[in-house]
Motif scaffolding. Sequence first.
Motif, PDB file in Angstrom:
ATOM      1  N   ALA A  42       0.833  -1.205   0.000  1.00  9.28           N
ATOM      2  CA  ALA A  42       0.000   0.000   0.000  1.00  9.28           C
ATOM      3  C   ALA A  42       0.870   1.259   0.000  1.00  9.28           C
ATOM      4  O   ALA A  42       0.577   2.222  -0.704  1.00  9.28           O
ATOM      5  CB  ALA A  42      -0.935   0.001   1.216  1.00  9.28           C
ATOM      6  N   ASP A 224      -5.792   1.885   3.224  1.00  5.58           N
ATOM      7  CA  ASP A 224      -6.160   2.951   2.288  1.00  5.58           C
ATOM      8  C   ASP A 224      -5.350   4.218   2.569  1.00  5.58           C
ATOM      9  O   ASP A 224      -4.839   4.865   1.649  1.00  5.58           O
ATOM     10  CB  ASP A 224      -7.662   3.270   2.412  1.00  5.58           C
ATOM     11  N   ALA A 227      -1.819   4.166   1.324  1.00  3.00           N
ATOM     12  CA  ALA A 227      -1.747   4.334  -0.130  1.00  3.00           C
ATOM     13  C   ALA A 227      -2.037   5.775  -0.542  1.00  3.00           C
ATOM     14  O   ALA A 227      -1.465   6.279  -1.515  1.00  3.00           O
ATOM     15  CB  ALA A 227      -2.726   3.376  -0.812  1.00  3.00           C
ATOM     16  N   LEU A 228      -2.927   6.444   0.190  1.00  2.00           N
ATOM     17  CA  LEU A 228      -3.360   7.794  -0.181  1.00  2.00           C
ATOM     18  C   LEU A 228      -2.466   8.880   0.411  1.00  2.00           C
ATOM     19  O   LEU A 228      -2.586  10.052   0.045  1.00  2.00           O
ATOM     20  CB  LEU A 228      -4.815   8.015   0.284  1.00  2.00           C
TER      21      LEU A 228
ATOM     22  N   ALA B 168      -2.148  -4.219  -6.098  1.00  2.00           N
ATOM     23  CA  ALA B 168      -1.881  -3.512  -4.846  1.00  2.00           C
ATOM     24  C   ALA B 168      -2.307  -4.320  -3.630  1.00  2.00           C
ATOM     25  O   ALA B 168      -2.133  -3.874  -2.500  1.00  2.00           O
ATOM     26  CB  ALA B 168      -2.597  -2.158  -4.853  1.00  2.00           C
ATOM     27  N   ARG B 213     -11.758   2.939  -2.066  1.00  2.00           N
ATOM     28  CA  ARG B 213     -10.934   4.153  -2.006  1.00  2.00           C
ATOM     29  C   ARG B 213      -9.456   3.858  -2.148  1.00  2.00           C
ATOM     30  O   ARG B 213      -8.655   4.742  -2.431  1.00  2.00           O
ATOM     31  CB  ARG B 213     -11.101   4.837  -0.654  1.00  2.00           C
ATOM     32  N   GLY B 214      -9.049   2.641  -1.851  1.00  2.00           N
ATOM     33  CA  GLY B 214      -7.641   2.280  -1.862  1.00  2.00           C
ATOM     34  C   GLY B 214      -7.541   0.772  -1.709  1.00  2.00           C
ATOM     35  O   GLY B 214      -8.553   0.067  -1.739  1.00  2.00           O
ATOM     36  N   PRO B 215      -6.326   0.254  -1.517  1.00  2.30           N
ATOM     37  CA  PRO B 215      -6.151  -1.205  -1.527  1.00  2.30           C
ATOM     38  C   PRO B 215      -6.823  -1.914  -0.357  1.00  2.30           C
ATOM     39  O   PRO B 215      -7.222  -3.077  -0.501  1.00  2.30           O
ATOM     40  CB  PRO B 215      -4.627  -1.380  -1.487  1.00  2.30           C
ATOM     41  N   GLY B 216      -6.966  -1.252   0.791  1.00  2.00           N
ATOM     42  CA  GLY B 216      -7.632  -1.886   1.929  1.00  2.00           C
ATOM     43  C   GLY B 216      -9.098  -2.137   1.629  1.00  2.00           C
ATOM     44  O   GLY B 216      -9.599  -3.269   1.765  1.00  2.00           O
ATOM     45  N   SER B 217      -9.808  -1.087   1.228  1.00  2.00           N
ATOM     46  CA  SER B 217     -11.229  -1.265   0.936  1.00  2.00           C
ATOM     47  C   SER B 217     -11.428  -2.094  -0.333  1.00  2.00           C
ATOM     48  O   SER B 217     -12.408  -2.835  -0.441  1.00  2.00           O
ATOM     49  CB  SER B 217     -11.939   0.095   0.832  1.00  2.00           C
TER      50      SER B 217
END
Lengths: 245, 245, 245
Positions: A42, A224, A227-228, B168, B213-217
């Motif tokens: 991430a 997330d 990564a953000l 990711a 929104r990102g790799p977690g979600s």
Amino acid sequence: MNGAIDAARLADLLARLRARKPRVHCLLNTVVQERVADGLTALGAVPSMTSSPEEVAEFAARADALLVNLGTLTAERRQATETGVQAARAAGRPWVLDPVKCDVSAVRLAFARKLLAERPTIVKANEAERAVIEALDETAMIETGAADRLRLGDRALTLHNGHPWLAAVTGTGCLAGALVAGFAAVEADPLAAGAAGLAVLGIAAERAAERARGPGSFAVELLDALALLEPADLHQSLRIDHAGA
Amino acid sequence: MNGAIDAARLADLLARLRARKPRVHCLLNTVVQERVADGLTALGAVPSMTSSPEEVAEFAARADALLVNLGTLTAERRQATETGVQAARAAGRPWVLDPVKCDVSAVRLAFARKLLAERPTIVKANEAERAVIEALDETAMIETGAADRLRLGDRALTLHNGHPWLAAVTGTGCLAGALVAGFAAVEADPLAAGAAGLAVLGIAAERAAERARGPGSFAVELLDALALLEPADLHQSLRIDHAGA
Amino acid sequence: MNGAIDAARLADLLARLRARKPRVHCLLNTVVQERVADGLTALGAVPSMTSSPEEVAEFAARADALLVNLGTLTAERRQATETGVQAARAAGRPWVLDPVKCDVSAVRLAFARKLLAERPTIVKANEAERAVIEALDETAMIETGAADRLRLGDRALTLHNGHPWLAAVTGTGCLAGALVAGFAAVEADPLAAGAAGLAVLGIAAERAAERARGPGSFAVELLDALALLEPADLHQSLRIDHAGA
């Protein structure tokens, strides 16, 4: 010559890590391999995880940094760790030691002390672990807690980012060690690399907590947020104290 | 006699997998066992995961398909894998080989080549792994990448579903191999089974990316999307090219 | 003298667990170590997970309860389990046996029977596992299913909380065993401890299902729900039948 360790420096390290995508080989407990691999990915690094004694030399030698985490330590992983550390040292790679719960297990403590004599680049420990080990002068020491204290020789600093929910998710301390290893791959000053790893995790945790309801959603939001995370977030949110001689 | 591999065929395979709930025994790296088990279960298959040499024959013989994934390969798992492959072959079960990072480790490459001589039903590899191995004619070869290319003898096809966020999240490639094994349990044509596994993962990833929104979600939404995927989604979203002799 | 097992009793046990934060050492399959550790932590207990034969005695002796889960059982973990059980018994700690899939593997069944002779405090099994094992009179027996049936000597009760999505997420049965071990650390009556573990998981699952779209989001919401569960939720939602002699 090491330069100031401030938000601009750490923001630059984040950009450098994302550009370089360092490979971090992790000799890691079996509990949180997925979470640590996900966290490294991430942020922008590339994990590998084999602890097979016959494979580790090739993986460690090709990696840009090595993480040695002593959780769920078996005789086989001790053997792989010795091989991996020699490979990393021979290749001139930085390596990070996380002596998980060495305060509970006698065999783990003895092995941690043996590794400390091999001069890890950085040691990351909590207060209980820190109380039973000593590092040599050339090793940077990170003690995590409500605040994170970093020291290398007569240089020291304290970081205040983070969130209590980090303690409610298994393996976030292990992830901290992995992120520190990732930054050590792109920054020769161990104190700056250590600060970068803890700062990005702490600030990502603050962002994640704003959106989470509990530890399950926090773990998701943390990935997330890693990564953000942007360099500007370090300028906005870094809380660092410089202290020590 | 193999019939066209198109959306109708793959939609039918998804319905068949959900009805049959095949058991897939996974000899798998330790990093992503939970994610792969969750992914198989979300789609409708039933995972088992022991890599104990003394247990594997019973589990593999009772399973409907076997996945052999070479990540984090130890001597013990090599032994279990040889036993498991023999049990699967003796029971007439399909088996899928995923030679993870055989381009990095010499011992892993030698073992991958040994297994290839045992005629796996399907091999799934990325470009770097594919470059160092050869399969026999009766084995279907899947090469994953920006597009996924499948070949068996003179039949070939290319799939274009998927999303960059799959890269990711750790273990989505391993999950692809497991889903392919699940479909091989309900479909005798390895090319159709391979296409079904990659198509459902790719389309689920597209659905998941719309909500993440990102790799977690994304990892969370991917499991939801696998569970919610309907045969009609294959009709709507499959992107397939037929090519080759 | 054991008192009624009702919502007030279980609500009190939840409050007691949160106050005492018992340590639960888990000798656990490798697939769901992270999920079980997260679940224990979310509820308020403290997990440890090493299965190293040379470390397990120290960890088990310092823990407040021991979980023995037979999934992905290796010869090394059998050895660690024998050592861990002796350490737990010597320290007077409760221990819970979850004989995962002992109906599939002959070596696992033989080992389960050997452990049953060591008088676990509680056995948790599904119907297929239960059909092939017998516990001694002083061991509480939990049989999980659409309803969960608990029995100790001539006392018996049935719990009706839960949600079908628990079966769509790998390791929720393993987590049930771990939560039962956590309650056994704070409650001497095995039947009450077993009821508390199953009740909190079942009610948390009901809460999670209200917010989830599929198995991915359900797993996340389940951890949040375990952390957010209050004693009042047991009063509101517990569904228990008392039955038996």
